[in-house]
Design an enzyme around this catalytic site. Structure first.
Site, mmCIF file in Angstrom:
data_model
loop_
_atom_site.group_PDB
_atom_site.id
_atom_site.type_symbol
_atom_site.label_atom_id
_atom_site.label_comp_id
_atom_site.label_asym_id
_atom_site.label_seq_id
_atom_site.Cartn_x
_atom_site.Cartn_y
_atom_site.Cartn_z
ATOM 1 N N SER A 198 -12.881 15.083 2.491
ATOM 2 C CA SER A 198 -14.302 14.929 2.187
ATOM 3 C C SER A 198 -15.244 15.444 3.262
ATOM 4 O O SER A 198 -16.404 15.728 2.972
ATOM 5 C CB SER A 198 -14.613 13.457 1.926
ATOM 6 O OG SER A 198 -14.376 12.672 3.083
ATOM 7 N N HIS A 226 -11.702 11.627 -3.582
ATOM 8 C CA HIS A 226 -12.840 12.542 -3.722
ATOM 9 C C HIS A 226 -12.605 13.586 -4.811
ATOM 10 O O HIS A 226 -13.336 14.573 -4.889
ATOM 11 C CB HIS A 226 -13.147 13.222 -2.390
ATOM 12 C CG HIS A 226 -13.742 12.296 -1.375
ATOM 13 N ND1 HIS A 226 -15.082 11.975 -1.351
ATOM 14 C CD2 HIS A 226 -13.165 11.583 -0.377
ATOM 15 C CE1 HIS A 226 -15.323 11.118 -0.370
ATOM 16 N NE2 HIS A 226 -14.167 10.866 0.235
ATOM 17 N N LYS A 257 -16.439 6.512 -6.608
ATOM 18 C CA LYS A 257 -17.055 7.818 -6.363
ATOM 19 C C LYS A 257 -17.296 8.543 -7.692
ATOM 20 O O LYS A 257 -18.337 8.368 -8.306
ATOM 21 C CB LYS A 257 -16.210 8.613 -5.379
ATOM 22 C CG LYS A 257 -16.153 7.953 -3.991
ATOM 23 C CD LYS A 257 -15.314 8.718 -3.009
ATOM 24 C CE LYS A 257 -15.463 8.178 -1.595
ATOM 25 N NZ LYS A 257 -15.015 6.777 -1.412
#
Length: 422
Positions: A198, A226, A257
Site C-alpha cells: 500500500s 488493499h 477498505k
C-alpha cells in the site's frame, strides 16, 4: 495503600522519545474530520475554538469504492441493529454465532474460491493471530517474509516463538528461492507476502511465488487487504484477477477498505480454518463483530461481487488523475495499482505541504513518514476514488504544483527519494 514518591522512569522515557519524534518532524496529530455520507469524499472539519466548520475533500481514504456510504450498505447495518441490537454480546463461543456471521464467512469463502472463511475483529488481528498460531503449531517452522510486509504480519511472525524467520528482499523471487533452497528440506515452511503493497503501490508476482512454494513444499499466506473488492472479475483481489487463487493456501483480507465497513478475515481449506477457529487466541478471546457491522459487510461484499462497474469507475478516476498530474508536470510514482504516491523526500517538508493543503486549499492528504516508510522516501499517498470529480482533481493538481514550488526540498536536510517522474 502503597504511595509511590519517586517519578517512574518510564515517564521520562516518554518525554524524551516524544521530543525526539517532534524534532524529526514525525510527531503525529489527528485531524478532526466528520464524513458527510451523502457527499463523500467531502468531510466537515470543525475549526478549533469556534463553532464553525468547513468542507474538506479527503484524498487518502482507504474506502476505495465508497462502499461505506452506499445507502444499501448503511440500511443493512440499521436493520441489523433494530433486529439484533448494537453489540454481539461476547465471543462466538460465549454468546453464540449469529447467522449473519456464518453467511458472511460463506460469502467470503465463495469470493476467493475456498472451502471456508473465518472472521476476525480487524485485518490487523487476522494477520497477527493467524500467522502466530500457524507458526507455533509444529516445531521447526521457517517463515519466509517479504521485507516490506505489513506491521500486522510482522507482529504475528515475531510473536511465534520457536519459529525461524527469514526475510527476503521485496518482490525478489531469486532471493526468495536462494533462501528456500538453503533451508532444511524437511522443515515446515511458510511464505508470507502481500498482493498490493500500500505504500509503494506495487504488486507481487503471485504465480511465481506459488511456483516456488510448490517446488520447496512451502505453505503460502497472502495479504490481499488493499486488493479485495478492487481486482478480479468479482473483487476477489489480485489472486482472482491473475487466476491463481487456487494456488494460494491462505488468503487474508479486510472488510474495511474496498468493502468500506470493518473487520478482517482469512479464507482457506476447511482444515486450516477449523484449526485456527479452535486455537487462535486472537479469535477465541475477542468479542465478535457486531451484527450491524457484519450485515453491512455482507451487503457490501454481495454488491461489489455483482457490480463490476464500481471497479471500472475507480480505475477510470485513477487514470484521469494521473493524466492531469502528468499534464501539469507534478511528479508522482507510477504504480501498477490504484495507489498514487507523490514523493516529497523529507518528513518536515511532507508535514508542511500536507498542512498547507488542508489549511489553504481544504484538501486532506495524509503525510506518510518514517517509520511507515524509510527516511528520505516520505510521501503523500493519494487514493482517487469513484466520487472524486474532475473539478476536485484540478484543485488538487493546482495546489500540489503551487506548494511544491513554494516549499522546495532544498530548504530541508534530506535528499529526495529516487522515483519515476510523471
Amino acid at each position: 495503600m502503597t504511595i509511590r514518591n519517586a517519578r517512574h522512569p518510564f515517564y521520562d522515557f516518554c518525554d524524551e522519545a516524544l521530543a525526539g519524534i517532534r524534532k524529526q518532524g514525525r510527531y503525529r496529530t489527528f485531524t478532526p474530520l466528520a464524513r458527510d455520507a451523502e457527499r463523500y469524499p467531502v468531510y466537515e472539519e470543525a475549526l478549533p475554538e469556534t463553532d464553525i466548520s468547513r468542507e474538506v475533500v479527503v484524498w487518502s481514504s482507504n474506502d476505495y469504492l465508497g462502499m461505506g456510504v452506499e445507502p444499501e450498505v448503511c440500511e443493512a447495518a440499521i436493520s441489523a441493529i433494530r433486529e439484533h441490537g448494537a453489540g454481539a454480546g461476547g465471543t462466538r463461543n460465549i454468546a453464540g454465532t449469529s447467522p449473519l456471521h456464518k453467511a458472511l464467512e460463506a460469502e467470503l469463502a465463495a469470493l476467493h474460491g475456498k472451502e471456508a472463511g473465518l472472521l476476525f475483529g480487524s485485518g490487523y488481528v487476522s494477520n497477527q493471530a493467524s500467522l502466530q498460531t500457524i507458526l507455533t503449531s509444529m516445531p521447526g517452522w521457517i517463515c519466509f517474509s517479504d521485507r516490506l510486509n505489513h506491521a500486522s504480519m510482522i507482529a504475528g511472525i515475531k510473536g511465534a516463538r520457536g519459529s525461524t524467520t527469514v526475510i527476503y528482499e521485496h518482490n525478489d523471487l531469486a532471493d526468495l528461492e536462494a533462501k528456500l533452497a538453503a533451508a532444511p528440506a524437511d522443515a515446515p515452511k511458510l511464505i508470507a507476502f502481500e498482493s498490493v503493497y500500500s505504500m509503494d503501490g506495487d504488486i507481487s508476482d503471485i504465480a511465481g511465488t506459488c511456483a516456488l512454494a510448490r517446488k520447496y513444499n512451502a505453505l503460502t499466506y497472502i495479504d490481499e487487504v488493499h486488493a479485495v473488492g478492487l481486482y478480479g472479475e468479482q473483487g476477489g483481489g489480485v489472486t482472482q484477477r491473475d487466476g491463481v487463487a487456487d494456488q494460494v493456501d491462505i488468503i487474508e483480507g479486510t472488510l474495511a477498505k474496498g468493502f468500506g465497513v470493518h473487520g478482517g478475515y482469512i479464507t482457506a481449506s476447511s482444515q486450516i480454518v477449523d484449526y485456527l477457529r479452535s486455537t487462535a487466541s486472537g479469535f477465541i478471546f475477542t468479542t465478535s463483530l457486531p451484527p450491524s457491522v457484519v450485515a453491512a459487510a455482507l451487503a457490501s461484499v454481495k454488491m461489489v461481487r455483482a457490480q463490476n462497474w464500481r471497479r471500472e469507475k475507480m480505475f477510470e478516476r485513477v487514470n484521469t488523475f494521473r493524466a492531469k498530474m502528468r499534464a501539469a508536470g507534478v511528479a508522482f510514482t507510477m504504480t501498477p495499482s490504484h495507489i498514487v504516491p507523490v514523493p516529497v523526500g523529507n518528513a518536515e517538508r511532507c508535514k508542511v505541504i500536507s498542512k498547507r493543503l488542508l489549511n489553504e486549499y481544504g484538501l486532506y492528504a495524509t503525510p506518510i513518514n518514517y517509520p511507515t516508510v524509510p527516511q528520505g522516501t516520505e510521501r503523500l499517498r493519494l487514493t482517487p476514488g469513484p466520487f472524486h470529480t474532475d473539478e476536485m482533481m484540478d484543485e488538487m493538481v493546482t495546489a500540489l504544483k503551487t506548494l511544491f514550488a513554494e516549499v522546495p526540498l532544498a530548504a530541508f536536510s534530506k535528499e529526495p527519494a529516487l522515483t519515476e517522474a510523471a
